[in-house]
Motif scaffolding. Structure first.
Motif, PDB file in Angstrom:
ATOM      1  N   GLU A 114       0.834  -1.208   0.000  1.00 19.77           N
ATOM      2  CA  GLU A 114       0.000   0.000   0.000  1.00 19.77           C
ATOM      3  C   GLU A 114       0.870   1.261   0.000  1.00 19.77           C
ATOM      4  O   GLU A 114       2.023   1.214   0.433  1.00 19.77           O
ATOM      5  N   PRO A 115       0.313   2.396  -0.438  1.00 24.43           N
ATOM      6  CA  PRO A 115       1.077   3.658  -0.437  1.00 24.43           C
ATOM      7  C   PRO A 115       1.649   4.038   0.936  1.00 24.43           C
ATOM      8  O   PRO A 115       2.764   4.536   1.026  1.00 24.43           O
ATOM      9  N   LYS A 116       0.921   3.775   2.025  1.00 25.53           N
ATOM     10  CA  LYS A 116       1.449   4.116   3.366  1.00 25.53           C
ATOM     11  C   LYS A 116       2.696   3.287   3.684  1.00 25.53           C
ATOM     12  O   LYS A 116       3.616   3.768   4.336  1.00 25.53           O
ATOM     13  N   GLU A 117       2.733   2.046   3.207  1.00 29.00           N
ATOM     14  CA  GLU A 117       3.919   1.203   3.416  1.00 29.00           C
ATOM     15  C   GLU A 117       5.073   1.675   2.535  1.00 29.00           C
ATOM     16  O   GLU A 117       6.229   1.651   2.957  1.00 29.00           O
ATOM     17  N   LEU A 118       4.761   2.126   1.337  1.00 21.99           N
ATOM     18  CA  LEU A 118       5.794   2.678   0.457  1.00 21.99           C
ATOM     19  C   LEU A 118       6.442   3.907   1.095  1.00 21.99           C
ATOM     20  O   LEU A 118       7.658   4.096   1.003  1.00 21.99           O
ATOM     21  N   GLU A 119       5.632   4.738   1.745  1.00 18.81           N
ATOM     22  CA  GLU A 119       6.176   5.924   2.420  1.00 18.81           C
ATOM     23  C   GLU A 119       7.148   5.525   3.532  1.00 18.81           C
ATOM     24  O   GLU A 119       8.205   6.115   3.677  1.00 18.81           O
ATOM     25  N   LYS A 120       6.770   4.513   4.307  1.00 20.57           N
ATOM     26  CA  LYS A 120       7.662   4.040   5.369  1.00 20.57           C
ATOM     27  C   LYS A 120       8.933   3.423   4.800  1.00 20.57           C
ATOM     28  O   LYS A 120       9.992   3.493   5.412  1.00 20.57           O
ATOM     29  N   MET A 121       8.841   2.805   3.622  1.00 18.53           N
ATOM     30  CA  MET A 121      10.007   2.170   3.005  1.00 18.53           C
ATOM     31  C   MET A 121      11.097   3.176   2.658  1.00 18.53           C
ATOM     32  O   MET A 121      12.260   2.801   2.527  1.00 18.53           O
ATOM     33  N   LYS A 122      10.738   4.445   2.517  1.00 21.13           N
ATOM     34  CA  LYS A 122      11.720   5.462   2.129  1.00 21.13           C
ATOM     35  C   LYS A 122      12.854   5.603   3.137  1.00 21.13           C
ATOM     36  O   LYS A 122      13.914   6.079   2.801  1.00 21.13           O
ATOM     37  N   GLY A 123      12.645   5.179   4.355  1.00 21.21           N
ATOM     38  CA  GLY A 123      13.691   5.266   5.372  1.00 21.21           C
ATOM     39  C   GLY A 123      14.255   3.915   5.773  1.00 21.21           C
ATOM     40  O   GLY A 123      14.793   3.763   6.866  1.00 21.21           O
ATOM     41  N   THR A 124      14.143   2.924   4.910  1.00 23.84           N
ATOM     42  CA  THR A 124      14.553   1.560   5.244  1.00 23.84           C
ATOM     43  C   THR A 124      16.045   1.457   5.524  1.00 23.84           C
ATOM     44  O   THR A 124      16.868   1.966   4.771  1.00 23.84           O
ATOM     45  N   VAL A 125      16.371   0.792   6.631  1.00 25.66           N
ATOM     46  CA  VAL A 125      17.774   0.537   6.977  1.00 25.66           C
ATOM     47  C   VAL A 125      18.086  -0.962   6.987  1.00 25.66           C
ATOM     48  O   VAL A 125      19.250  -1.350   6.910  1.00 25.66           O
TER      49      VAL A 125
END
Length: 156
Positions: A114-125
């Motif tokens: 989902e788009p909300k998960e894509l937003e969180k993925m932007k800071g993936t470590v």
């Protein structure tokens, strides 16, 4: 000599700029003949990677592993866990015997995103693939993060 050198340097810089803003990869689905936009993010070598794909409004995250040695004969839940500065989250999928067999070399896990998960993925470590008998952990460095950001951009 100097003008030719400067032109070649400017040409290389322009090529690099166009590479940075390259469009997503595109293919046509053989099953429904729709256009699929996708991007590949290497995790560990050329045979283990993520693919983010979009067809219409549907967004799918795929984990590919061409060298995975196990074959599962029953359905099991699998977790793909993202550790991110924007919030941790997990995606869930099932493994079934149709995903891989002895004569197929590729192991693939697929799950909607989902788009909300894509937003969180932007800071993936870190990304973890939690299989029944194995745990694959991948650190996301600056280079992988750039690929991930390009892939996420393809999903909008």
């Amino acid at each position: 000599m100097k003008p030719a050198f400067l032109l070649s340097v400017v040409g290389l810089l322009m090529a690099d700029v166009s590479k940075s803003f390259a469009q997503c990869k595109e293919t046509t689905s053989p099953s429904n003949h729709k256009i699929v936009h996708y991007h590949i993010v290497q995790l560990s070598g050329p045979k283990e990677y993520l693919t983010l794909a979009k067809t219409g409004e549907e967004r799918i995250l795929n984990y590919h592993n061409d060298e995975f040695g196990q074959v599962y004969h029953v359905q099991m839940f699998t977790e793909i866990k993202f550790s991110s500065v924007k919030g941790n989250f997990s995606l869930y999928t099932t493994i079934s015997s149709t995903d891989r067999s002895n004569w197929q070399s590729e192991f693939v896990l697929s799950t909607p995103i989902e788009p909300k998960e894509l937003e969180k993925m932007k800071g993936t470590v870190q990304i973890e693939i939690l299989l029944p008998d194995d745990k694959r952990t991948f650190k996301v460095d600056a280079k992988k993060n750039q690929l991930l950001l390009k892939a996420i951009a393809c999903m909008y």
